[in-house]
Design a protein around this motif. Structure first.
Motif, PDB file in Angstrom:
ATOM      1  N   ILE A  13     -20.919 -49.663 -45.334  1.00 21.14           N
ATOM      2  CA  ILE A  13     -19.595 -48.787 -45.304  1.00 21.14           C
ATOM      3  C   ILE A  13     -19.506 -47.435 -45.911  1.00 21.14           C
ATOM      4  O   ILE A  13     -19.159 -46.599 -45.330  1.00 21.14           O
ATOM      5  CB  ILE A  13     -18.697 -49.821 -45.838  1.00 21.14           C
ATOM      6  N   TYR A  14     -20.382 -47.424 -47.082  1.00 23.76           N
ATOM      7  CA  TYR A  14     -20.589 -45.992 -47.772  1.00 23.76           C
ATOM      8  C   TYR A  14     -21.238 -44.971 -46.695  1.00 23.76           C
ATOM      9  O   TYR A  14     -20.944 -43.991 -46.665  1.00 23.76           O
ATOM     10  CB  TYR A  14     -21.056 -46.006 -48.898  1.00 23.76           C
ATOM     11  N   ALA A  16     -21.308 -45.209 -43.367  1.00 20.41           N
ATOM     12  CA  ALA A  16     -20.370 -44.954 -42.562  1.00 20.41           C
ATOM     13  C   ALA A  16     -19.499 -43.571 -43.069  1.00 20.41           C
ATOM     14  O   ALA A  16     -19.126 -42.945 -41.978  1.00 20.41           O
ATOM     15  CB  ALA A  16     -19.641 -46.253 -41.891  1.00 20.41           C
ATOM     16  N   GLN A  17     -18.928 -43.951 -44.184  1.00 25.15           N
ATOM     17  CA  GLN A  17     -17.911 -42.867 -44.806  1.00 25.15           C
ATOM     18  C   GLN A  17     -18.512 -41.572 -44.652  1.00 25.15           C
ATOM     19  O   GLN A  17     -17.774 -40.702 -44.278  1.00 25.15           O
ATOM     20  CB  GLN A  17     -17.528 -43.472 -46.304  1.00 25.15           C
ATOM     21  N   ARG A  18     -19.781 -41.640 -45.003  1.00 24.67           N
ATOM     22  CA  ARG A  18     -20.632 -40.192 -45.033  1.00 24.67           C
ATOM     23  C   ARG A  18     -20.568 -39.643 -43.368  1.00 24.67           C
ATOM     24  O   ARG A  18     -20.375 -38.604 -43.370  1.00 24.67           O
ATOM     25  CB  ARG A  18     -21.921 -40.515 -45.584  1.00 24.67           C
ATOM     26  N   ARG A  19     -20.982 -40.683 -42.550  1.00 24.89           N
ATOM     27  CA  ARG A  19     -21.034 -39.952 -41.160  1.00 24.89           C
ATOM     28  C   ARG A  19     -19.548 -39.642 -40.570  1.00 24.89           C
ATOM     29  O   ARG A  19     -19.404 -38.505 -39.902  1.00 24.89           O
ATOM     30  CB  ARG A  19     -21.539 -41.132 -40.347  1.00 24.89           C
ATOM     31  N   LEU A  20     -18.528 -40.351 -41.289  1.00 27.62           N
ATOM     32  CA  LEU A  20     -17.145 -39.809 -40.499  1.00 27.62           C
ATOM     33  C   LEU A  20     -16.719 -38.901 -41.325  1.00 27.62           C
ATOM     34  O   LEU A  20     -15.450 -38.495 -41.054  1.00 27.62           O
ATOM     35  CB  LEU A  20     -16.340 -41.180 -40.890  1.00 27.62           C
ATOM     36  N   ARG A  21     -17.184 -38.325 -42.574  1.00 34.41           N
ATOM     37  CA  ARG A  21     -16.573 -37.223 -43.127  1.00 34.41           C
ATOM     38  C   ARG A  21     -16.320 -35.920 -42.471  1.00 34.41           C
ATOM     39  O   ARG A  21     -17.262 -35.369 -41.918  1.00 34.41           O
ATOM     40  CB  ARG A  21     -17.468 -37.021 -44.490  1.00 34.41           C
ATOM     41  N   GLY A  22     -15.102 -35.492 -42.251  1.00 35.45           N
ATOM     42  CA  GLY A  22     -14.852 -34.284 -41.461  1.00 35.45           C
ATOM     43  C   GLY A  22     -14.642 -34.765 -40.223  1.00 35.45           C
ATOM     44  O   GLY A  22     -14.268 -33.646 -39.311  1.00 35.45           O
ATOM     45  N   ALA A 165     -10.413 -49.681 -45.644  1.00 30.53           N
ATOM     46  CA  ALA A 165     -10.114 -50.124 -46.891  1.00 30.53           C
ATOM     47  C   ALA A 165     -10.852 -49.231 -48.086  1.00 30.53           C
ATOM     48  O   ALA A 165      -9.803 -49.044 -49.193  1.00 30.53           O
ATOM     49  CB  ALA A 165     -10.724 -51.467 -46.932  1.00 30.53           C
ATOM     50  N   LEU A 166     -11.918 -48.612 -47.926  1.00 29.40           N
ATOM     51  CA  LEU A 166     -12.393 -47.787 -48.822  1.00 29.40           C
ATOM     52  C   LEU A 166     -11.085 -46.663 -49.161  1.00 29.40           C
ATOM     53  O   LEU A 166     -10.772 -46.290 -50.338  1.00 29.40           O
ATOM     54  CB  LEU A 166     -13.527 -46.983 -48.540  1.00 29.40           C
ATOM     55  N   GLU A 167     -10.725 -46.044 -48.109  1.00 25.75           N
ATOM     56  CA  GLU A 167      -9.942 -44.992 -48.209  1.00 25.75           C
ATOM     57  C   GLU A 167      -8.187 -45.615 -48.897  1.00 25.75           C
ATOM     58  O   GLU A 167      -7.655 -44.812 -49.533  1.00 25.75           O
ATOM     59  CB  GLU A 167      -9.399 -44.232 -46.814  1.00 25.75           C
TER      60      GLU A 167
END
Length: 339
Positions: A13-14, A16-22, A165-167
């Motif tokens: 999930i982390y 994915a968060q990096r890929r989705l940033r911006g 959920a992270l956000e």
């Protein structure tokens, strides 16, 4: 099976968060005193209806495509969807220069189908009662050399969904409970893995329409159960007859409960979200909010994931103009609990 043996990890999930940033929107959390009064405690709503393409699905679709090799993206991808995943996949393909084909049921909401087509997706339709969408997807994938991107049953898709959920827990770190819709189960699985990594004591409760409660039935049976027919519910994005296999492996371990709600209560939640939060939700997107009054009283704030808002104006007006939708607040609890 314990959390360490689950197919999805917090590291996924982390990533994915990096890929989705911006790329993905960081959607706001919203609150209202009337919501706190219904729940008897503080409530915050994660407004994924304001995400790109109108639902949380963009997170998983983009993460899945971004994780493919450049060669796989050039050849193209295919997925099946009742609408939201179709639009999300189409936009992700446009952004990552990947041709997209989506297989949609004949009765999918036309605005969602048109939205996917306008973003460049090729649309293939099938009949829910007579066609086998998975067989169609498999055949086209083999014939055309396409990578399959399911709406829920893939680790990269679940990981992208878990970034919701992270956000949410970054924006509201003291939550003790999260209410999350359950259809194929990818959002619930990603939410549970992310939330319990951050706070092992947090309660993650899935919510289904009472006529489409395949996950609730599966939990009672302690195995994947299949509903006898395609469910009849206004929540078109949650009309599953069985949980998806990979999300089920997670949800059977990590979900603390599943609540089911009738369509009338879902309609009320749509009207309430519009009246008090100024957010338009589709029926599937309001399911978690509809369960708010059914929570067991316990201390601590609760988070509600408003998962999508892809609904056309006529349908939204028709639903919220009913006596249920026009009501000033949610009614007396009428849901059932399973676990």
């Amino acid at each position: 099976m314990n959390a360490a043996e689950l197919p999805l990890s917090a590291d996924d999930i982390y990533d994915a968060q990096r890929r989705l940033r911006g790329v993905a929107a960081s959607t706001p959390v919203l609150s209202h005193p009337a919501l706190d009064e219904i729940a008897g405690r503080a409530v915050v709503c994660k407004a994924e209806a304001l995400q790109r393409t109108g639902s949380f699905k963009f997170r998983g679709a983009y993460n899945a495509l971004a994780a493919l090799s450049p060669r796989e993206r050039r050849r193209g991808v295919i997925g099946a969807s009742s609408g939201n995943h179709a639009q999300a996949l189409a936009l992700a393909g446009q952004l990552l220069s990947a041709p997209v084909t989506v297989v949609v049921p004949h009765d999918a909401p036309q605005d969602k189908v048109d939205g996917a087509r306008s973003l460049g997706a090729e649309i293939v339709t099938y009949h829910r009662q007579r066609g086998d969408r998975d067989a169609i997807v498999s055949r086209l994938a083999v014939d055309q050399g396409l990578a399959v991107v399911p709406s829920a049953d893939a680790l990269t898709v679940m990981a992208g969904a878990g970034t919701v959920a992270l956000e949410l827990l970054w924006q509201a770190p003291v939550l003790t409970t999260i209410l999350v819709p359950v259809g194929g189960g990818g959002l619930a699985a990603g939410t549970a893995v992310a939330a319990k990594h951050i706070n092992p004591r947090i309660k993650v409760i899935g919510v289904e329409p009472e006529t489409a409660a395949d996950t609730a039935a599966s939990l009672r049976a302690e195995r994947i159960a299949e509903l006898p027919a395609v469910p009849d519910t206004i929540a078109d994005g949650l009309r599953h007859t069985t949980p998806a296999a990979l999300p089920w492996e997670i949800n059977k371990v990590l979900l603390d409960a599943v609540i089911t709600v009738p369509d009338a209560q879902i309609v009320q939640a749509m009207g309430w979200a519009f009246q008090h939060l100024k957010v338009v939700t589709e029926p599937s997107g309001a399911v978690a909010l509809a369960a708010l009054a059914d929570l067991d009283p316990r201390p601590g704030p609760v988070g509600v994931i408003l998962s999508g808002g892809s609904v056309d104006l006529d349908a939204f007006h028709r639903l919220v103009a009913t006596p249920e939708g026009a009501g000033p607040c949610l009614t007396t609890p009428s849901a059932t609990r399973s676990r």
